[in-house]
Design an enzyme around this catalytic site. Structure first.
Site, PDB file in Angstrom:
ATOM      1  N   GLN A 125       0.854  -1.199   0.000  1.00 39.63           N
ATOM      2  CA  GLN A 125       0.000   0.000   0.000  1.00 39.63           C
ATOM      3  C   GLN A 125       0.888   1.247   0.000  1.00 39.63           C
ATOM      4  OE1 GLN A 125      -3.577  -0.644   2.883  1.00 39.63           O
ATOM      5  NE2 GLN A 125      -1.850  -1.782   3.727  1.00 39.63           N
ATOM      6  N   HIS A 143      -1.385   1.522  -4.326  1.00 37.87           N
ATOM      7  CA  HIS A 143      -1.681   2.956  -4.258  1.00 37.87           C
ATOM      8  C   HIS A 143      -0.741   3.795  -5.123  1.00 37.87           C
ATOM      9  CE1 HIS A 143      -3.715   2.109  -0.146  1.00 37.87           C
ATOM     10  NE2 HIS A 143      -4.499   1.827  -1.158  1.00 37.87           N
ATOM     11  N   THR A 213       0.508  -2.943   8.681  1.00 39.57           N
ATOM     12  CA  THR A 213      -0.682  -2.214   8.240  1.00 39.57           C
ATOM     13  C   THR A 213      -1.749  -2.276   9.328  1.00 39.57           C
ATOM     14  OG1 THR A 213      -2.390  -1.984   6.522  1.00 39.57           O
ATOM     15  CG2 THR A 213      -1.647  -4.216   6.992  1.00 39.57           C
TER      16      THR A 213
HETATM   17  P1  OAD Z   1      -1.274   3.065   9.068  1.00 38.42           P
HETATM   18  O1  OAD Z   1      -0.526   4.250   9.554  1.00 38.42           O
HETATM   19  O2  OAD Z   1      -2.783   3.073   9.068  1.00 38.42           O
HETATM   20  O3  OAD Z   1      -0.847   1.764   9.895  1.00 38.42           O
HETATM   21  C1  OAD Z   1       0.523   1.492  10.093  1.00 38.42           C
HETATM   22  C2  OAD Z   1       0.594   0.269  10.989  1.00 38.42           C
HETATM   23  O4  OAD Z   1       1.969  -0.072  11.131  1.00 38.42           O
HETATM   24  C3  OAD Z   1       0.033   0.524  12.398  1.00 38.42           C
HETATM   25  O5  OAD Z   1      -0.867  -0.529  12.729  1.00 38.42           O
HETATM   26  C4  OAD Z   1       1.285   0.505  13.300  1.00 38.42           C
HETATM   27  O6  OAD Z   1       0.998  -0.138  14.547  1.00 38.42           O
HETATM   28  C5  OAD Z   1       2.238  -0.354  12.488  1.00 38.42           C
HETATM   29  N1  OAD Z   1       3.653  -0.039  12.691  1.00 38.42           N
HETATM   30  C6  OAD Z   1       4.213   1.165  12.940  1.00 38.42           C
HETATM   31  N2  OAD Z   1       5.559   1.032  13.025  1.00 38.42           N
HETATM   32  C7  OAD Z   1       5.846  -0.287  12.811  1.00 38.42           C
HETATM   33  C8  OAD Z   1       7.041  -1.065  12.763  1.00 38.42           C
HETATM   34  N3  OAD Z   1       8.241  -0.511  12.971  1.00 38.42           N
HETATM   35  N4  OAD Z   1       6.942  -2.403  12.525  1.00 38.42           N
HETATM   36  C9  OAD Z   1       5.737  -2.983  12.325  1.00 38.42           C
HETATM   37  N5  OAD Z   1       4.561  -2.304  12.357  1.00 38.42           N
HETATM   38  C10 OAD Z   1       4.625  -0.974  12.586  1.00 38.42           C
HETATM   39  O7  OAD Z   1      -0.753   2.759   7.582  1.00 38.42           O
HETATM   40  P2  OAD Z   1      -1.397   1.765   6.545  1.00 38.42           P
HETATM   41  O8  OAD Z   1      -2.046   0.605   7.202  1.00 38.42           O
HETATM   42  O9  OAD Z   1      -0.360   1.478   5.525  1.00 38.42           O
HETATM   43  O10 OAD Z   1      -3.973   5.043   1.683  1.00 38.42           O
HETATM   44  O11 OAD Z   1      -2.533   2.682   5.868  1.00 38.42           O
HETATM   45  C11 OAD Z   1      -3.224   2.128   4.762  1.00 38.42           C
HETATM   46  C12 OAD Z   1      -3.629   3.240   3.856  1.00 38.42           C
HETATM   47  O12 OAD Z   1      -4.367   4.225   4.590  1.00 38.42           O
HETATM   48  C13 OAD Z   1      -2.470   4.018   3.265  1.00 38.42           C
HETATM   49  O13 OAD Z   1      -1.910   3.376   2.142  1.00 38.42           O
HETATM   50  C14 OAD Z   1      -3.173   5.303   2.850  1.00 38.42           C
HETATM   51  C15 OAD Z   1      -4.091   5.510   4.038  1.00 38.42           C
HETATM   52  O14 OAD Z   1      -5.345   6.010   3.651  1.00 38.42           O
HETATM   53  C16 OAD Z   1      -3.869   5.968   0.656  1.00 38.42           C
HETATM   54  O15 OAD Z   1      -3.105   6.905   0.727  1.00 38.42           O
HETATM   55  C17 OAD Z   1      -4.743   5.704  -0.501  1.00 38.42           C
END
Ligand code: OAD
Length: 264
Positions: A125, A143, A213
């Site tokens: 993503q 994305h 994610t």
């Molecule tokens: P998020 O910011 O929603 O989630 C990131 C996840 O990674 C969280 O659950 C954190 O707990 C976890 N995390 C943070 N640091 C970490 C690490 N060092 N190791 C493992 N996990 C870690 O980001 P996404 O899930 O990618 O869409 O968000 C999905 C989409 O929402 C994005 O692509 C974006 C947004 O709307 C668009 O821009 C279209």
């Protein structure tokens, strides 16, 4: 691979660098025997490269902007200079970052499986292309990417790996119309071919791994549900539990940059 009764192992690892994984034997067996692995990554896999995630309250991108203000085509048409400047700042910051141990471990895993006639399909993503810079091949970018800018007129796309543009928004060299980042904005649909490739990979895999994610945004959540419905073994690697944590077979909590190298 269907376990019948979905077992669950919740391994919580402290974030100290020397945490040694001792995942339970069935997870090791699953990892060692999987012939087709599909991995879905989110912003958490790039966090250790210094790229803020979307929802981390303290440093997350949301803390700095209202999504409706910048990440939509309406915002771009309303204020193309502001939106193109913000995205170009993110593009240049991304180019300054390096792939971290999580990206490198996934690239190693993909190479190792290919060497023994098995496969790993990587779906992301993220728009930072750190997976590709780490050596991962055939990455499915749900994305799009910050590093490619597309003309709003003739749709010509160009990879941009240099410094700042000399104008905002940058004009297309062919037709002169404004160019935008080739990312999926809120309210826009994903590239059908990316979705089809992701769904096909999940349909064929016997192990599905969700890494970094929050699993709250479609279509990511839908892809995870598809893997579960298709009977693949499922593993979540994340800093915190998410809405899918109680649905997966295995879950490892901690930094992906520490967990993935040890698993691989
Ligand atoms: P998020 O910011 O929603 O989630 C990131 C996840 O990674 C969280 O659950 C954190 O707990 C976890 N995390 C943070 N640091 C970490 C690490 N060092 N190791 C493992 N996990 C870690 O980001 P996404 O899930 O990618 O869409 O968000 C999905 C989409 O929402 C994005 O692509 C974006 C947004 O709307 C668009 O821009 C279209």
């Amino acid at each position: 691979m269907n376990f019948g009764i979905r077992h669950k192992t919740l391994d919580f690892f402290s974030l100290t660098p020397n945490t040694l994984l001792t995942p339970e034997p069935r997870l090791i067996e699953t990892l060692a025997t999987a012939r087709a692995v599909t991995v879905l990554t989110g912003a958490g896999v790039s966090a250790e490269s210094g790229i803020p995630t979307f929802r981390d309250a303290l440093i997350g991108l949301w803390a700095k902007f209202d999504p409706a203000a910048l990440a939509t085509s309406e915002a771009f048409h309303r204020d193309p200079e502001l939106v193109s400047r913000w995205y170009d700042q993110r593009r240049r910051r991304t180019l300054e970052c390096q792939p971290n141990d999580a990206h490198l471990a996934l690239a190693r895993w993909q190479k190792r499986l290919a060497e023994c006639g098995r496969q790993l399909t990587l779906i992301t993503q993220n728009v930072d292309r750190l997976h590709q810079r780490a050596g991962s091949k055939a990455v499915i970018e749900l994305h799009g990417t910050l590093l490619v800018w597309r003309c709003t007129g003739c749709q010509t796309e160009r990879l941009e790996e240099g410094g700042p543009f000399n104008e905002y928004p940058p004009a297309c060299q062919g037709c002169g119309r404004p160019r935008r980042p080739a990312v999926v904005w809120f309210g826009e649909t994903l590239a059908p071919e990316a979705m089809a490739a992701a769904e096909a990979a999940i349909g064929e895999c016997d192990l599905f791994v969700s890494v970094g994610t929050s699993a709250v945004v479609q279509p990511a959540t839908g892809l995870i549900e598809l893997a579960i419905r298709r009977g693949a073994a499922t593993l979540e690697i994340n800093l915190d539990p998410t809405p899918i944590s109680n649905r997966v077979d295995f879950a490892l909590y901690g930094c992906a940059g520490k967990i993935l190298p040890q698993l691989v």
